[in-house]
Design an enzyme around this catalytic site. Structure first.
Site, mmCIF file in Angstrom:
data_model
loop_
_atom_site.group_PDB
_atom_site.id
_atom_site.type_symbol
_atom_site.label_atom_id
_atom_site.label_comp_id
_atom_site.label_asym_id
_atom_site.label_seq_id
_atom_site.Cartn_x
_atom_site.Cartn_y
_atom_site.Cartn_z
ATOM 1 N N PRO A 1 1.109 -0.772 -0.338
ATOM 2 C CA PRO A 1 -0.294 0.284 -0.303
ATOM 3 C C PRO A 1 1.069 1.388 0.258
ATOM 4 C CG PRO A 1 0.223 -1.638 2.024
ATOM 5 C CD PRO A 1 0.955 -2.011 1.520
ATOM 6 N N MET A 2 0.831 1.877 -0.625
ATOM 7 C CA MET A 2 1.357 3.863 -0.811
ATOM 8 C C MET A 2 0.495 4.281 -1.125
ATOM 9 S SD MET A 2 4.968 2.266 -2.709
ATOM 10 C CE MET A 2 4.357 0.725 -3.831
ATOM 11 N N GLN B 1 -6.130 -1.172 2.033
ATOM 12 C CA GLN B 1 -5.847 -0.747 4.104
ATOM 13 C C GLN B 1 -6.748 0.284 4.568
ATOM 14 O OE1 GLN B 1 -2.170 1.125 4.124
ATOM 15 N NE2 GLN B 1 -1.204 -0.533 5.735
ATOM 16 N N CYS C 1 2.502 3.243 9.942
ATOM 17 C CA CYS C 1 2.622 4.617 8.860
ATOM 18 C C CYS C 1 3.219 5.292 10.179
ATOM 19 C CB CYS C 1 1.468 5.429 8.420
ATOM 20 S SG CYS C 1 1.472 6.522 7.518
ATOM 21 N N HIS D 1 7.134 -4.780 7.660
ATOM 22 C CA HIS D 1 7.701 -3.829 7.069
ATOM 23 C C HIS D 1 9.479 -3.884 8.264
ATOM 24 C CE1 HIS D 1 9.579 0.725 5.990
ATOM 25 N NE2 HIS D 1 10.255 -0.687 5.468
ATOM 26 N N ASN E 1 8.375 -7.533 4.151
ATOM 27 C CA ASN E 1 8.558 -6.313 3.074
ATOM 28 C C ASN E 1 9.732 -5.232 4.060
ATOM 29 O OD1 ASN E 1 6.783 -2.925 4.205
ATOM 30 N ND2 ASN E 1 7.155 -3.690 1.628
ATOM 31 N N GLY E 2 10.142 -4.581 2.995
ATOM 32 C CA GLY E 2 11.071 -3.581 2.843
ATOM 33 C C GLY E 2 12.575 -3.915 2.681
ATOM 34 N N GLY F 1 7.348 -2.847 -2.308
ATOM 35 C CA GLY F 1 6.583 -1.434 -2.567
ATOM 36 C C GLY F 1 7.847 -0.099 -3.624
HETATM 37 C C1 LIG Z 1 5.086 6.922 -1.299
HETATM 38 C C2 LIG Z 1 5.038 6.072 -0.839
HETATM 39 C C3 LIG Z 1 3.312 6.080 0.511
HETATM 40 C C4 LIG Z 1 3.576 5.136 1.773
HETATM 41 N N1 LIG Z 1 2.223 4.712 1.592
HETATM 42 C C5 LIG Z 1 1.773 3.948 3.045
HETATM 43 C C6 LIG Z 1 0.369 3.797 3.447
HETATM 44 O O1 LIG Z 1 -0.758 3.687 2.907
HETATM 45 N N2 LIG Z 1 0.250 2.115 4.509
HETATM 46 C C7 LIG Z 1 1.834 1.610 4.685
HETATM 47 O O2 LIG Z 1 1.141 1.164 5.114
HETATM 48 N N3 LIG Z 1 2.529 1.796 4.052
HETATM 49 C C8 LIG Z 1 2.924 2.628 3.094
HETATM 50 N N4 LIG Z 1 4.289 2.714 2.238
HETATM 51 C C9 LIG Z 1 5.255 2.342 3.038
HETATM 52 C C10 LIG Z 1 4.892 1.328 2.365
HETATM 53 O O3 LIG Z 1 3.708 0.464 1.783
HETATM 54 C C11 LIG Z 1 6.637 0.170 2.240
HETATM 55 O O4 LIG Z 1 5.867 -0.686 3.331
HETATM 56 C C12 LIG Z 1 7.855 0.340 2.764
HETATM 57 O O5 LIG Z 1 7.983 1.858 1.646
HETATM 58 C C13 LIG Z 1 9.206 0.047 2.246
HETATM 59 O O6 LIG Z 1 8.799 -1.260 1.674
HETATM 60 P P1 LIG Z 1 9.732 -1.245 -0.417
HETATM 61 O O7 LIG Z 1 11.092 -0.138 0.930
HETATM 62 O O8 LIG Z 1 9.668 -2.083 -0.990
HETATM 63 O O9 LIG Z 1 9.483 0.166 -0.584
HETATM 64 C C14 LIG Z 1 4.421 3.838 1.882
HETATM 65 C C15 LIG Z 1 5.813 4.287 1.213
HETATM 66 C C16 LIG Z 1 6.111 4.917 -0.169
HETATM 67 C C17 LIG Z 1 6.893 5.011 -0.492
#
Ligand SMILES: Cc1cc2nc3c(=O)[nH]c(=O)nc-3n(C[C@H](O)[C@H](O)[C@H](O)COP(=O)(O)O)c2cc1C
Length: 339
Positions: free
Chosen positions: A18-19, A71, A101, A172, A212-213, A234
Site C-alpha cells: 500500500p502506498m 488497507q 505509518c 516492514h 517487506n522493506g 513497494g
Molecule cells: C509513497 C509511499 C507511500 C506509502 N504509503 C503507505 C501506506 O499508505 N500504508 C502503508 O502501510 N505503508 C505505506 N508506505 C510504506 C510501504 O508500504 C512499504 O512498507 C515501504 O515503502 C517499504 O517497502 P519498500 O522498501 O519495498 O518500498 C508507503 C511508502 C511510500 C514510498
C-alpha cells in the site's frame, strides 16, 4: 480454512505494498496487467474517511484488480469493524490494518506505527474486524518503534494478533522512529533487519508472515520465500514496474500476462480511453507508468514525452502511442521470463 482464504494465502506469496498517493486505482489496474497473481493493496484509507467520505471515490475499483486488499487506518475497534464490513460490501478480498505509518497526522489520530506501543488495542481491533467479516484480516506493522527492543515488540505484537485470529502479519523489517524523522526518512534511515522477521516466522510457524522493506527485485523476493510465507514489494514495484512482469513466472510458475512491457502499455490503452471519457486526465494514469522502460533504449524519451505532454488539456491515447514509438522493442529481452 475456506477455499477463499486458501487461495488468498497463495496470492500472498507476492504482494505490492500500500502506498499513499501511488497505489491508486489507475496504478493498481496497470499493475494488474503486469501480474495476474500478485495481491495488490489500496492506499491507506482512514476509518473517518470511509465512514464520512465519498465512498465510491475512496473505495471504488475495477473488477480486474482482484485479488485486492483494502488497507484501513484507525484504532477504534468498532469503527474498524464497520469499515471492514463496508470494504467487504465493495468486494475487497482482504482487510488490512496499518500499524506502520509514522506520519504526524497519523500519530495525532493515535494509529499507524504508534500502535506498536499498544498491542492489546491492535488485538482488539483485529478481533472486532474478524468478527465482522469472513474475508482474511491482516496487519502490516514495523519491528518496533523508537527505543523498543524489536525482539520483544514484534513478538508481543505477533502473539496478540495471532490470538485474535489474524490471517497474516506483514512486517516492514525496520523500526519507525516517531520523533525527528520524516515519513520518507523512516523508510530508509532505520536499518533493515530481515533476520528479525525470519526469526519471527521460525518462532510462530503457524502464523503467515510476509516480509517487506528494501526488496529490490523479484529474484530477491523468490529467494526469501521459504524463510517467510511471502514478500511485499513497494518502491521497486512502483518505480520500476517492468519488474512485475517477472512475478507470475518466478513466484507462481505461470506465464507472464504479456511478453513485453510495450504490450502492457498497449493493453492499457482501452482502459485509458474509458477513463478519459469519464473525465480523468491522461496524466493521472500515465504518471504511474513512467518507469515502465527503465534501462531500455528510448526509456528516457518515453518518460519525458509523457511527463510533458500528458498534462496538457485534451491529451489522449495518441500521446501514449507517440511515447511508445520512442522505445526500442524489448520483446526479445523479455521472452525468457514470459516462457
Ligand atoms: C509513497 C509511499 C507511500 C506509502 N504509503 C503507505 C501506506 O499508505 N500504508 C502503508 O502501510 N505503508 C505505506 N508506505 C510504506 C510501504 O508500504 C512499504 O512498507 C515501504 O515503502 C517499504 O517497502 P519498500 O522498501 O519495498 O518500498 C508507503 C511508502 C511510500 C514510498
Amino acid at each position: 480454512m475456506t477455499r477463499q482464504s486458501l487461495s488468498m494465502d497463495g496470492a500472498r506469496r507476492f504482494s505490492v505494498a500500500p502506498m499513499m498517493d501511488w497505489t491508486d486505482r489507475h496504478c493498481r489496474f496497470f499493475h494488474r496487467l503486469l501480474t495476474r497473481r500478485a495481491l495488490i493493496y489500496t492506499e491507506m484509507v482512514t476509518t473517518g474517511a470511509v465512514i464520512h467520505g465519498d465512498r465510491e471515490r475512496l473505495l471504488g475499483y475495477d473488477p480486474a484488480e482482484h485479488p485486492i486488499a483494502l488497507q484501513l487506518g484507525g484504532s477504534d475497534p468498532r469503527a474498524l469493524a464497520e469499515c471492514a464490513r463496508i470494504g467487504v460490501d465493495f468486494g475487497y478480498d482482504e482487510i488490512n490494518l496499518n500499524v506502520g505509518c509514522p506520519s504526524d497526522r497519523v500519530q495525532e489520530g493515535r494509529f499507524g506505527a504508534c500502535l506498536m506501543a499498544e498491542p492489546a488495542l491492535v488485538g482488539d481491533c483485529v478481533a472486532a474486524m474478524k468478527a465482522a467479516v469472513a474475508v482474511p484480516v491482516t496487519v502490516k506493522c514495523r519491528i518496533g518503534i523508537d527505543d523498543q527492543d524489536p525482539e520483544q515488540s514484534l513478538d508481543e505484537m505477533a502473539r496478540v494478533v495471532e490470538a485474535a485470529g489474524v490471517d497474516a502479519l506483514i512486517v516492514h523489517a525496520r523500526k519507525a522512529w516517531l520523533k525527528g524523522l520524516s515519513p520518507r526518512e523512516n523508510r530508509d534511515v532505520p536499518p533493515l533487519d530481515y533476520g528479525r522477521v525470519l526469526r519471527l516466522k521460525a518462532a510462530h510457524p503457524t502464523l503467515l508472515v510476509v516480509l517487506n522493506g528494501g526488496v529490490a527485485s523479484v529474484e530477491q523476493a523468490a529467494s526469501l520465500i521459504g524463510g517467510v510465507d511471502g514478500v511485499m514489494m513497494g518502491r521497486a514495484a512502483y518505480q520500476e514496474p517492468w519488474r512485475l512482469l517477472a512475478v507470475d513466472p518466478l513466484i507462481f510458475g505461470e506465464a507472464a500476462p504479456f511478453a513485453s512491457a510495450k504490450e502492457v502499455a498497449q493493453a492499457l490503452m482501452p482502459y485509458i480511453e474509458r477513463e478519459l471519457a469519464r473525465g480523468v486526465r491522461l496524466s493521472s494514469i500515465t504518471r504511474h507508468i513512467l518507469g515502465l522502460f527503465r534501462g531500455v533504449p528510448g526509456a528516457r524519451a518515453f518518460r519525458r514525452h509523457l511527463a510533458t505532454q500528458a498534462v496538457k488539456p485534451g491529451a489522449g491515447v495518441p500521446v501514449l502511442a507517440e511515447a511508445l514509438a520512442m522505445v526500442v522493442d524489448t520483446n526479445a529481452d523479455l521472452a525468457h521470463i514470459a516462457a
